[in-house]
Design an enzyme around this catalytic site. Structure first.
Site, PDB file in Angstrom:
ATOM      1  N   LYS A  70      -4.353   5.468  14.889  1.00  0.00           N
ATOM      2  CA  LYS A  70      -4.456   4.839  13.566  1.00  0.00           C
ATOM      3  C   LYS A  70      -5.923   4.894  13.121  1.00  0.00           C
ATOM      4  O   LYS A  70      -6.678   5.718  13.624  1.00  0.00           O
ATOM      5  CB  LYS A  70      -3.922   3.405  13.615  1.00  0.00           C
ATOM      6  CG  LYS A  70      -2.419   3.347  13.881  1.00  0.00           C
ATOM      7  CD  LYS A  70      -1.634   3.897  12.709  1.00  0.00           C
ATOM      8  CE  LYS A  70      -0.158   3.937  13.001  1.00  0.00           C
ATOM      9  NZ  LYS A  70       0.587   4.660  11.958  1.00  0.00           N
ATOM     10  N   ARG A  99      -8.787  11.833  12.584  1.00  0.00           N
ATOM     11  CA  ARG A  99      -7.349  11.598  12.803  1.00  0.00           C
ATOM     12  C   ARG A  99      -6.559  12.903  12.797  1.00  0.00           C
ATOM     13  O   ARG A  99      -6.918  13.872  12.134  1.00  0.00           O
ATOM     14  CB  ARG A  99      -6.845  10.610  11.756  1.00  0.00           C
ATOM     15  CG  ARG A  99      -7.546   9.268  11.903  1.00  0.00           C
ATOM     16  CD  ARG A  99      -7.040   8.242  10.962  1.00  0.00           C
ATOM     17  NE  ARG A  99      -5.644   7.911  11.213  1.00  0.00           N
ATOM     18  CZ  ARG A  99      -4.925   7.123  10.425  1.00  0.00           C
ATOM     19  NH1 ARG A  99      -5.473   6.603   9.338  1.00  0.00           N
ATOM     20  NH2 ARG A  99      -3.682   6.859  10.711  1.00  0.00           N
ATOM     21  N   ARG A 133      -7.451  -3.545   9.518  1.00  0.00           N
ATOM     22  CA  ARG A 133      -6.492  -4.492  10.103  1.00  0.00           C
ATOM     23  C   ARG A 133      -7.065  -5.214  11.334  1.00  0.00           C
ATOM     24  O   ARG A 133      -6.690  -6.335  11.639  1.00  0.00           O
ATOM     25  CB  ARG A 133      -5.179  -3.782  10.438  1.00  0.00           C
ATOM     26  CG  ARG A 133      -4.541  -3.158   9.189  1.00  0.00           C
ATOM     27  CD  ARG A 133      -3.066  -2.928   9.340  1.00  0.00           C
ATOM     28  NE  ARG A 133      -2.593  -2.035   8.294  1.00  0.00           N
ATOM     29  CZ  ARG A 133      -2.310  -2.405   7.039  1.00  0.00           C
ATOM     30  NH1 ARG A 133      -2.444  -3.665   6.682  1.00  0.00           N
ATOM     31  NH2 ARG A 133      -1.890  -1.519   6.166  1.00  0.00           N
ATOM     32  N   SER A 154       7.266   8.828  12.387  1.00  0.00           N
ATOM     33  CA  SER A 154       6.192   8.710  11.398  1.00  0.00           C
ATOM     34  C   SER A 154       6.730   8.871   9.981  1.00  0.00           C
ATOM     35  O   SER A 154       7.247   9.924   9.615  1.00  0.00           O
ATOM     36  CB  SER A 154       5.113   9.769  11.657  1.00  0.00           C
ATOM     37  OG  SER A 154       4.270   9.863  10.522  1.00  0.00           O
ATOM     38  N   LYS A 174       0.836  -1.209   0.000  1.00  0.00           N
ATOM     39  CA  LYS A 174       0.000   0.000   0.000  1.00  0.00           C
ATOM     40  C   LYS A 174       0.870   1.259   0.000  1.00  0.00           C
ATOM     41  O   LYS A 174       0.645   2.172  -0.794  1.00  0.00           O
ATOM     42  CB  LYS A 174      -0.918  -0.032   1.230  1.00  0.00           C
ATOM     43  CG  LYS A 174      -1.890   1.121   1.327  1.00  0.00           C
ATOM     44  CD  LYS A 174      -3.155   0.717   2.053  1.00  0.00           C
ATOM     45  CE  LYS A 174      -2.996   0.680   3.565  1.00  0.00           C
ATOM     46  NZ  LYS A 174      -3.027   2.028   4.170  1.00  0.00           N
ATOM     47  N   SER A 175       1.863   1.295   0.881  1.00  0.00           N
ATOM     48  CA  SER A 175       2.712   2.496   0.969  1.00  0.00           C
ATOM     49  C   SER A 175       3.393   2.772  -0.364  1.00  0.00           C
ATOM     50  O   SER A 175       3.454   3.907  -0.836  1.00  0.00           O
ATOM     51  CB  SER A 175       3.790   2.302   2.031  1.00  0.00           C
ATOM     52  OG  SER A 175       3.214   2.218   3.292  1.00  0.00           O
ATOM     53  N   GLN A 230       4.857   8.978   7.439  1.00  0.00           N
ATOM     54  CA  GLN A 230       3.965   9.878   6.702  1.00  0.00           C
ATOM     55  C   GLN A 230       4.416  11.322   6.869  1.00  0.00           C
ATOM     56  O   GLN A 230       4.439  12.087   5.899  1.00  0.00           O
ATOM     57  CB  GLN A 230       2.527   9.707   7.198  1.00  0.00           C
ATOM     58  CG  GLN A 230       1.953   8.347   6.837  1.00  0.00           C
ATOM     59  CD  GLN A 230       0.535   8.134   7.328  1.00  0.00           C
ATOM     60  OE1 GLN A 230       0.000   8.937   8.087  1.00  0.00           O
ATOM     61  NE2 GLN A 230      -0.073   7.044   6.905  1.00  0.00           N
ATOM     62  N   ARG A 250      -6.146   1.397  18.173  1.00  0.00           N
ATOM     63  CA  ARG A 250      -5.926  -0.041  18.000  1.00  0.00           C
ATOM     64  C   ARG A 250      -5.600  -0.751  19.308  1.00  0.00           C
ATOM     65  O   ARG A 250      -5.743  -1.976  19.393  1.00  0.00           O
ATOM     66  CB  ARG A 250      -4.823  -0.292  16.957  1.00  0.00           C
ATOM     67  CG  ARG A 250      -5.316  -0.017  15.554  1.00  0.00           C
ATOM     68  CD  ARG A 250      -4.316  -0.338  14.476  1.00  0.00           C
ATOM     69  NE  ARG A 250      -4.948  -0.236  13.163  1.00  0.00           N
ATOM     70  CZ  ARG A 250      -4.306  -0.073  12.018  1.00  0.00           C
ATOM     71  NH1 ARG A 250      -2.983   0.011  12.015  1.00  0.00           N
ATOM     72  NH2 ARG A 250      -4.952  -0.001  10.881  1.00  0.00           N
ATOM     73  N   ASP A 309       2.099  -1.283  11.677  1.00  0.00           N
ATOM     74  CA  ASP A 309       0.775  -1.671  11.178  1.00  0.00           C
ATOM     75  C   ASP A 309       0.416  -3.114  11.519  1.00  0.00           C
ATOM     76  O   ASP A 309      -0.707  -3.552  11.258  1.00  0.00           O
ATOM     77  CB  ASP A 309       0.707  -1.486   9.654  1.00  0.00           C
ATOM     78  CG  ASP A 309       0.702  -0.016   9.273  1.00  0.00           C
ATOM     79  OD1 ASP A 309       0.287   0.813  10.110  1.00  0.00           O
ATOM     80  OD2 ASP A 309       1.128   0.300   8.148  1.00  0.00           O
TER      81      ASP A 309
HETATM   82  C1  S3P Z   1       2.576   4.771   6.204  1.00  0.00           C
HETATM   83  C2  S3P Z   1       3.141   5.092   7.405  1.00  0.00           C
HETATM   84  C3  S3P Z   1       2.630   4.623   8.696  1.00  0.00           C
HETATM   85  C4  S3P Z   1       1.650   3.470   8.522  1.00  0.00           C
HETATM   86  C5  S3P Z   1       0.664   3.719   7.414  1.00  0.00           C
HETATM   87  C6  S3P Z   1       1.390   3.914   6.104  1.00  0.00           C
HETATM   88  C7  S3P Z   1       3.181   5.297   4.975  1.00  0.00           C
HETATM   89  O1  S3P Z   1       1.922   5.682   9.322  1.00  0.00           O
HETATM   90  O2  S3P Z   1       0.953   3.234   9.724  1.00  0.00           O
HETATM   91  O3  S3P Z   1      -0.216   2.615   7.286  1.00  0.00           O
HETATM   92  O4  S3P Z   1       2.835   4.811   3.870  1.00  0.00           O
HETATM   93  O5  S3P Z   1       4.001   6.208   5.055  1.00  0.00           O
HETATM   94  P1  S3P Z   1       2.681   6.731  10.305  1.00  0.00           P
HETATM   95  O6  S3P Z   1       3.575   7.533   9.476  1.00  0.00           O
HETATM   96  O7  S3P Z   1       1.548   7.549  10.882  1.00  0.00           O
HETATM   97  O8  S3P Z   1       3.366   5.894  11.316  1.00  0.00           O
END
Ligand code: S3P
Length: 744
Positions: free
Chosen positions: A651, A431, A696, A476, A330-331, A478, A655, A624
Site C-alpha cells: 500500500k 508501488r 492512514r 484487487s 475516495k474510490s 484496482q 502497512r 484500507d
Molecule cells: C481501491 C482499491 C484498493 C484500496 C484503494 C482504493 C479502489 O486497492 O486499497 O485504497 O478505489 O479501487 P487494491 O485494489 O490495490 O486492493
C-alpha cells in the site's frame, strides 16, 4: 556603519561592475556577510560611485573598469543586457579575464553568451553566467537591499567548459545570500523566461498603451479597479531595460507570442460563436493552474511545500462524542470523474472528496481536455467528451500519491489513440504496476514501466485491444477496474474473476451510467460498443474515513459518536464486521440507497473490545482499514491475529511493518508475519512514531492517543490531505486532541 561579517570568506576580491539595484544589492550582501575580503564597485557614473560608498555598498569604488578589476578574484557584471557586450570586450583585454571567475545577472542568457564568445574567442573556464529572478519597484544604488535574493531563484547557465571550481564558487555566493540556485541550459533559460516574464511584460506594456491611445485624456483609467492595477503593475518597469530584453530575446518571445496569439484567436472565435463550454474549459484550467502557482509563490518552491513534513501531535485524555459527516468516498470520487469524462453529456456530482488524490484525477482529465467545474463544496460538474473524445495531454500526467488514479487510468489510456506517461510522487513511484501492466499487455496494450514494474508508466496509443478473461491472482479492485475500463475499448468481451470479493464501485457506476455489466458470482464482464450516458451522482461519506472514528468511539471512555451518511456497500463493510466480532457497539441506522449505493448513519459507543482471529474472507472487504483496526486490537483484551493480508505490504507503505514499529514504540507487543500480524492487547504509552507519509497510518496513531498515557508524535503525516483534508477539524469537533506541527 560596517556590519559584522557572519561567514568565512569564500574568495578574495569581488568586483561588481554596475551599481544599479541588483549589482549594489549583491555587493552589499557580500560585504555584510563577509563572503569576500574586499568588495570593489565599478560604475561609469561618478555620483553613483560616491553614493555607493555612503550606502556601505563597497569598500572602494571607481569609474575605471581596469582599475576596479585589477586583482579581482570574482567579477560580476550587473549592467544592462545590451551594454554587457562592450564591457566584455574591454574585460577580454585585461589579465584578470584569464584568472578571475566571471558572472553576470542579465535576464537574457543567449545574447550574453554570444557576446562573450565574440569578446573572448573561446568561452573562458571561469565564465559562469547567471540570472537572479528578483527585483523591486525601487531602483538604483540607494535601493540596495541585502535581503533581495533571499528565497529567490537564481538560475546559472554554465557552459560546457565552465570549471567546477568557478561554478561552485558562484553557486555558494548566491546560496550564502539565501538564494535557491538552479542550473539550466542557456536555451531553456531564455525559453522559460520568455514565457513567464518577457511575454507578460509585453502584454502589460501593450495593453496600457493601447488603452491610453484610445483615450487621449487617459480618462478611462479613472474607472479601473484592482484587476487592471494587478494586470498592469509591471507596465511601470524600466522601458530601456525592457527594450533591451525584447531585442535580445526576440526569437523566444516571438515564439511564445505566436502561440498565445493563436490561443487568443480561438478564444475570440469561441466567444463569437457563444461556445460557453470552451470558455469554461479555458477558465477552469487557468484557475487551477493559477492556484497551483499561488502555492509556489506563497511557499517559495512547490516541491519544498509538498515535501515539508507535518508532525501530528496527539495528546492523551481526549474524548469522542458528537455527530459528524466525514468527507466523500475516495474510490467513488475517482470513478465519477473517470466515467463522467468518458460519458456523453454533463454529469453532476455532489459529496465529492476534495482530497489531493481525487483532485489528481480531476487534473488528469483536465489535462486531456475535459472541462470539469469545481469542486466547490463537494459539487463537481463534468462535461463528458464521450469514450473517444479525450485529447493528448500537454505533458506527463502527474497523479501525486494516488495509486487508484494511476492504475485505473492506465486501463483507459491503453485504449486511446495517443501516447501518455503517468508519474507519481516518491511513495507511488515505489508501488507495483505490473499487476495492471501485464494483463493490459495481454490485451494488446503497449506499456513501458520503470525498473521492476514501478512508475513511471508510458502507455503507447493507437493499439487495438482485444477483450479477454483474466483470473486475478490477487483480490484487487484496482486491477479489476483497470481491466474493465480497458474493456470499453477492446474488441469483444472482457471479464475478470476475483479470488475474493473486492469493492464493486466500478461495476455499479458503469451500470449507473447506462453501460451494461454482467456480474455472476466472482466474475464481472462487459462488452465494448456501448456508450456511457451522463448522470447525477451523490457520493456517500467514505467508510474508510469513518473507520477512524468507529475505532475512536469504541476505545474511548464514555464515547458516543454518530457518523452520518456513510456508504455501507457490502464490499466495504469488513471494518464493521471485524469490530463487531471484537465486541464493538455499532448500530446501523436509517439505511437507504442513494444513487445505487447503500448509505446509513452509524452510531458507535464505547465497548470493551476483545482479541479475535480475523476471518480471512473479510480481509479484502476491510483492506484500507487495517491500520486503525490494529489500534483497536492493541486496545482489546487478548490476542488478535491477522493472516492472508500480504497486500498490506504494497500500500502507500508497508502497512504491516510500519504499524508494528509504531505499536512497539507505544509499548504494544507485536509479531509480524509475512501475510499479517499478531497483536497482544495491553496498555499504551506514547512516543515518536513514523507514518512514512502514509495518510492512514498517521490517522490511526492519532486515534491511539485516546488510550495512550503519553503524547504521541506522528512524523510524516503530511499526506493525510490525500483522503481526509479536514481530519484534524473533525477530531477537534469530537473532543480528540490532535494538532499539526511543521517539521524540518
Ligand atoms: C481501491 C482499491 C484498493 C484500496 C484503494 C482504493 C479502489 O486497492 O486499497 O485504497 O478505489 O479501487 P487494491 O485494489 O490495490 O486492493
Amino acid at each position: 556603519m560596517q556590519a559584522q561579517p557572519t561567514e568565512t570568506p569564500l574568495t578574495g576580491q569581488l568586483t561588481v561592475v554596475g551599481l544599479g539595484l541588483i549589482g549594489a544589492s549583491f555587493a552589499k550582501a557580500a560585504r555584510e556577510l563577509g563572503l569576500c575580503r574586499e568588495v570593489v564597485g565599478v560604475d561609469s557614473n561618478a555620483g553613483t560611485c560616491r553614493t555607493a560608498l555612503q550606502c556601505a555598498v563597497a569598500d572602494r569604488t571607481t569609474s575605471s573598469l581596469q582599475e576596479g578589476c585589477a586583482g579581482a578574484d570574482v567579477i560580476l557584471l550587473a549592467v544592462p543586457v545590451l551594454t554587457a557586450g562592450g564591457i566584455l570586450q574591454q574585460l577580454a583585454g585585461l589579465p584578470e579575464a584569464r584568472t578571475a571567475v566571471i558572472s553576470d545577472v542579465g535576464s537574457v542568457k543567449g545574447v550574453f553568451e554570444r557576446a562573450a564568445r565574440q569578446a573572448f574567442g573561446e568561452l573562458p573556464a571561469g565564465l559562469v553566467p547567471g540570472h537572479p529572478i528578483a527585483g523591486s519597484e525601487r531602483s538604483g544604488v540607494t535601493a540596495a537591499n541585502t535581503g533581495l535574493f533571499r528565497q529567490h531563484k537564481v538560475i546559472l547557465t554554465p557552459h560546457a567548459g565552465s570549471s567546477t571550481q568557478a561554478v561552485t564558487l558562484i553557486t555558494q555566493l548566491w546560496q550564502r545570500m539565501g538564494a535557491d540556485v538552479e542550473h539550466m541550459s542557456v536555451q531553456q533559460h531564455d525559453r522559460v523566461l520568455a514565457a513567464t516574464s518577457h511575454l507578460p511584460h509585453l502584454l502589460a506594456f501593450g495593453l496600457v498603451d493601447s488603452l491610453a491611445r484610445r483615450d487621449e485624456n487617459l480618462d478611462i483609467f479613472r474607472y479601473a479597479a484592482g484587476g487592471f492595477r494587478d494586470f498592469t503593475r509591471i507596465a511601470a518597469s524600466d522601458p530601456q531595460m525592457w527594450h533591451d530584453i525584447f531585442l535580445s530575446n526576440r526569437d523566444a518571445v516571438l515564439q511564445q507570442l505566436d502561440a498565445l496569439t493563436d490561443d487568443l484567436a480561438t478564444l475570440r472565435q469561441a466567444m463569437e460563436q457563444g461556445d460557453g463550454r470552451y470558455l469554461m474549459g479555458v477558465f477552469t484550467r487557468a484557475r487551477v493552474a493559477r492556484e497551483h502557482f499561488s502555492t509556489i509563490l506563497a511557499q517559495r518552491a512547490y516541491m519544498q511545500t509538498m515535501d515539508k513534513e507535518l508532525i501530528f501531535v496527539a495528546q492523551p485524555g481526549g474524548s469522542a462524542n458528537g455527530t459528524i459527516r466525514v468527507p466523500g468516498d475516495k474510490s467513488i470520487s475517482h470513478r465519477t470523474i473517470m466515467l463522467g469524462s468518458l460519458a456523453k453529456g454533463t454529469t453532476e456530482v455532489d459529496g465529492f472528496l476534495e482530497g489531493e488524490d481525487a483532485l489528481a484525477t480531476i487534473q488528469a482529465f483536465r489535462d486531456m481536455g475535459v472541462v470539469i467545474e469545481g469542486p466547490v463544496e463537494g459539487r463537481v460538474v463534468i462535461h463528458g467528451v464521450g469514450l473517444h473524445g479525450l485529447q493528448p495531454p500537454p505533458g506527463p500526467i502527474y497523479v501525486g500519491n494516488s495509486g487508484t488514479t494511476m492504475r485505473l487510468l492506465s486501463g483507459i489510456l491503453a485504449g486511446q489513440a495517443f501516447d501518455t506517461t503517468l508519474t507519481g510522487d516518491a511513495s507511488l513511484s515505489k508501488r507495483p504496476m505490473n499487476r495492471v501492466a501485464q494483463p493490459l499487455r495481454d490485451m494488446g496494450a503497449v506499456i513501458e514501466t520503470g525498473p521492476e514494474g514501478r512508475p513511471p508508466l508510458t502507455i503507447r496509443g493507437g493499439q487495438s485491444l482485444t477483450g479477454m478473461h483474466y483470473d486475478m491472482p490477487m483480490a484487487s479492485a484496482q486491477v479489476k477496474s483497470c481491466l474493465l475500463l480497458a474493456g470499453l475499448y477492446a474488441a469483444g468481451s472482457t471479464s475478470v474473476s476475483e479470488p475474493a470479493p473486492t469493492r464493486d464501485h466500478s461495476e455499479r457506476m458503469l451500470q449507473g451510467f447506462g453501460y451494461p455489466v454482467e456480474v455472476h458470482g466472482s466474475v464481472a464482464k462487459l462488452e465494448s460498443g456501448h456508450q456511457l450516458s451522463a448522470t447525477r451522482i451523490e457520493v456517500p461519506a467514505d467508510i474508510s474515513s469513518a473507520a477512524f472514528f468507529l475505532v475512536a468511539a469504541s476505545i474511548a471512555e464514555n464515547a458516543d459518536v454518530t457518523l452520518e451518511h456513510v456508504g455501507i456497500n457490502p464490499t466495504r463493510t469488513g471494518v464493521i464486521d471485524i469490530l463487531k466480532l471484537m465486541g464493538a457497539d455499532i448500530s446501523i441506522e436509517r439505511v437507504r440507497v442513494i444513487g445505487g449505493e447503500p448509505v446509513a448513519d452509524l452510531r458507535v459507543r464505547s465497548a470493551q473490545l476483545k482479541g479475535i482471529e480475523i476471518p480471512e474472507a473479510l480481509v479484502p472487504l476491510a483492506i484500507d482499514e487495517f491500520p486503525v483496526l490494529f489500534i483497536a486490537a492493541a486496545c482489546a483484551e487478548g490476542r488478535t491475529i491477522l493472516r492472508g493480508a500480504e497486500e498490506l505490504r504494497v500500500k502507500e507503505c508497508d502497512r504491516i511493518e510500519v504499524m508494528a514499529d509504531g505499536l512497539r514504540t507505544l509499548g504494544v507487543q507485536v509479531e509480524t508475519l509475512p501475510d499479517g500480524i499478531i497483536i497482544e492487547g495491553g496498555p499504551m504509552g506514547g512516543g515518536e512514531v513514523w507514518a512514512h507519509g502514509d495518510h492512514r497510518i498517521a490517522m490511526s496513531f492519532s486515534v491511539a492517543s485516546l488510550r495512550a498515557s503519553q503524547p504521541i508524535r506522528i512524523h510524516g503525516s503530511q499526506h493525510v490531505a490525500t483522503s481526509f483534508p479536514n481530519f484534524l477539524q473533525l477530531c477537534a469537533r469530537l473532543g480528540m486532541r490532535v494538532s499539526a506541527e511543521v517539521g524540518q
